[in-house]
Write an enzyme that holds these catalytic residues in place. Structure first.
Site, short mmCIF file in Angstrom:
data_model
loop_
_atom_site.label_atom_id
_atom_site.label_comp_id
_atom_site.label_asym_id
_atom_site.label_seq_id
_atom_site.Cartn_x
_atom_site.Cartn_y
_atom_site.Cartn_z
N LYS B 93 16.39 30.17 -4.57
CA LYS B 93 17.23 30.91 -3.96
C LYS B 93 18.20 32.00 -5.07
O LYS B 93 18.34 32.66 -4.90
CB LYS B 93 17.93 30.43 -2.76
CG LYS B 93 17.31 29.58 -1.75
CD LYS B 93 16.55 30.82 -0.95
CE LYS B 93 16.12 30.17 0.39
NZ LYS B 93 15.76 31.23 1.38
N GLU B 115 23.77 33.47 5.33
CA GLU B 115 23.42 32.45 6.35
C GLU B 115 23.22 31.16 5.20
O GLU B 115 22.73 31.66 4.53
CB GLU B 115 22.80 32.57 7.06
CG GLU B 115 21.17 32.89 6.81
CD GLU B 115 20.97 34.08 5.82
OE1 GLU B 115 21.83 35.09 5.50
OE2 GLU B 115 20.44 33.70 5.02
N SER B 382 8.56 25.29 -5.02
CA SER B 382 9.96 26.12 -4.58
C SER B 382 11.48 25.48 -4.56
O SER B 382 12.41 26.58 -4.80
CB SER B 382 10.20 26.74 -3.52
OG SER B 382 9.67 26.11 -2.19
#
Lengths: 241, 400
Positions: B93, B115, B382
């Site tokens: 991210k 968010e 990830s």
């Protein structure tokens, strides 16, 4: 021009029908909101009314039936997010809404240019395409924002609840002037008007006043007769001018 | 490796029919500004140079490519892991958060909203905001605040304000609604760092570009390691940002099979799942047209997954296009399979993966026998699973 907004199916299906009939007595135009699971353009009051209406089983088809049943005098604008319309079928909705007596369609999340095929279909239909203009709509977009608009324009005017009313009026007057520059259509202003005095201030500048959250709030807390009395006070304030 | 965004596949903000800009009029000006800025930035070498420096300096890139010998034995293929879990903050991210923070700075916006579902994007955004001295407000569904308590604390520690969202399903979908409402209200001063390849144009393109570093690095690393391309590339898909980032490196390699793995939750047949591409239909949510879990009336259905990061009823529009085009195939893995893969990866490779990632691992183990030993399967690892340990412990108890 008084434009009350009500969420279809709130607070109950029966009271929603009763509220529409009461509002119809005072309205020049009625906005009927189709409840949606993700009302991202709405504040807490309309969100809550939307969720309640969905719990009550209200749908887009149900909203059209409610409008048809209620035998309303005022022209009705269907106020909806795009997805229920997409799922229902754009052409089918335009046909069925016209049969139900709907006069205009306002798609909250379909700004001008977002989906030209859909916008053209609305314009070609019996329904008016109602456009929103926001405080953030800049001069260079204004022409495009109102392109193809029919009926009236809905101006979202963000007015602070505090501060001198003279300032408020100046800002709103400036917003309205920007819109008048590009369109001859009447302008209805919605910004959370909640008192007769505010309604009068807005009506002095614009062609119409939208009463949304404040009405839904009274209806939810105090019921249909109280909502009627609330609208009567607003109507009286407008008529006194 | 010089950084440059991948060739643009969207036309007028759409991937085939998907994407677009279904937003209130209030946001159009901000999106116009953002698009104009981003289109200029896309060709600005100085921007990408600064971005790359920060990826190296703050994130610790390039991320490693690891062998997974014991998993390889089990699966019967050479499994290679792209280690996004080793990034600072523990997931992919942050690649996107840094890129968008640079854009916000260029726009002179000093307030950031985001968010978050699992909290990984929230933590990444809070981290970047601390680094760049930006105000940070993160919206998070109440249900996720409860199951991702560690990340909530991390965000607050990093100076962010975490706002629990109690409307609707109290998960990522509703956190996104609330962030959009904030943006509508505060758009002149605020930039919204969307965490996945979702939302109105230009977000899906922008977030893809900022995650494309994963695929670009991985392709070069695999070529160097095995002297050829992988047979299959696998990534989990919620909104789909790690998958798009990884796939973007291989889209033009026709021989490489691309596989996205969604969350089947308690099983697609139960209706309690997040398998948008497997079981959804096209619709509009959060500003774009894409596959969507919805009922016959066009109301968005609640999603379900044990993994908060996949618990989302929508998916990025580029994935919808890749699905329809047949370039990527999408499969679904349920909660139980993901929990099993979570534990398996810990025991076999000494890596505790994020529950999101565990879905992709589960698909690989489920597919054993499909490859030969000399074929490589590249997995986008990830994120790491520290954030999930408490939730898994509460779900399955102490491992025997």
């Amino acid at each position: 021009m008084l434009v009350p907004y009500l969420t279809a199916g709130f607070p109950t299906i029966a009271d929603s029908r009763a509220a529409l009939r009461v509002a119809d007595e005072y309205a020049d135009i009625l906005e009927v909101g189709v409840p949606f699971s993700d009302p991202l353009a709405d504040g807490p009051t309309i969100q809550a009314s939307s969720f309640r209406a969905l719990t009550n089983g209200m749908t887009l088809a149900g909203t059209l039936a409610l409008i048809a049943d209620s035998q309303l005098r005022a022209p009705v604008v269907l106020f909806t997010y795009f997805n229920p319309v997409l799922r229902y079928g754009v052409d089918r909705l335009l046909r069925d809404a016209a049969s139900a007596g709907v006069a205009g369609l306002l798609l909250t999340d379909l700004p001008s240019g977002a989906d030209p095929a859909v916008e053209a279909a609305v314009q070609a239909s019996a329904l008016d395409l109602i456009r929103l203009v926001a405080p953030t709509t800049r001069r260079d977009r204004m022409q495009r924002a109102v392109a193809g608009a029919e009926g009236f324009l809905y101006l979202i005017a963000r007015l602070g609840v505090t501060g001198a009313s003279a300032t408020v009026a100046t800002e709103l007057a400036a917003s309205i002037a920007r819109v008048r520059d590009v369109s001859p259509l009447p302008i209805a202003v919605g910004f959370g008007v909640s008192t007769p005095a505010q309604a009068r201030t807005v009506a002095d500048l614009a062609d119409g006043v939208v009463i949304g959250s404040a009405l839904v709030d009274v209806l939810g807390r105090e019921g249909v007769p109280a909502a009627g009395r609330f609208l009567a006070r607003i109507r009286a304030a407008l008529d006194e001018r | 490796m010089p950084h440059a965004p991948p060739r643009e596949t969207a036309v007028d903000g759409r991937f085939g029919p998907y994407g677009g800009r279904y937003v209130p009029e209030t946001l159009v000006a901000a999106l116009d500004d953002l698009s104009a800025l981003y289109d200029a930035v896309r060709g600005d070498a100085a921007f990408w140079e600064e971005y790359e420096t920060l990826l190296r300096d703050v994130v610790g890139r390039p991320s490693r490519l690891s062998e997974a010998p014991r998993l390889s034995d089990l699966v019967g293929a050479r499994v290679l892991l792209k280690r996004e879990d080793l990034n600072h903050t523990g997931a992919h991210k942050i690649n996107n958060a840094i890129g968008q923070a640079l854009l916000a700075r260029r726009m002179g916006k000093r307030r950031i909203i985001a968010e978050t579902g699992a909290g990984q994007h929230g933590v990444a955004t809070a981290t970047v905001c601390a680094r760049f001295d930006l105000e940070c407000v993160v919206y998070m569904g109440e249900a996720d605040v409860a199951r991702q308590a560690l990340n909530v604390y991390r965000m607050r520690l990093l100076g962010a304000t975490v706002v629990p969202v109690s409307s609707g399903t109290r998960t990522l979908k509703d956190a996104t609604n609330e962030a959009l409402r904030d943006w509508v209200t505060n758009v002149p001063t605020t930039h919204y760092i969307i965490g996945s390849v979702v939302g109105p144009d230009p977000f899906p393109r922008m977030v893809r570009d900022f995650q494309s570093v994963i695929g670009r690095e991985a392709r070069a690393q695999v070529l160097e390691r095995i002297g050829g391309l992988p047979h299959t590339v696998v990534a989990c898909v919620g909104g789909g940002s790690n998958a798009i980032g990884m796939f973007s490196g291989f889209l033009n390699d026709d021989a490489v099979a691309l596989v996205g793995v969604e969350a089947a939750g308690e099983g697609i047949a139960t209706g309690r799942h997040s398998a948008t591409l497997s079981a959804g239909t096209p619709g509009v949510l959060h500003g774009s047209l894409s596959y969507l879990l919805q009922d016959a009336d066009g109301q968005v259905l609640p999603a379900h997954s044990i993994s908060a990061g996949l618990d989302y009823p929508g998916v990025g529009p580029e994935h919808s296009w890749l699905r329809d085009e047949g370039r990527v195939t999408y499969h679904a893995v349920d909660d139980g399979e993901a929990l099993a893969a979570f534990q398996l990866m810990a025991r076999l490779e000494g890596i505790i993966p994020a529950l999101e990632t565990a879905h992709a691992i589960a698909w690989i183990t489920r597919s054993r026998g499909r490859w030969s030993r000399d074929q490589a399967v590249l997995l986008c690892l990830s994120g790491r699973g520290d954030k999930d340990v408490a939730h898994v412990a509460a779900t399955i108890g102490t491992p025997s």
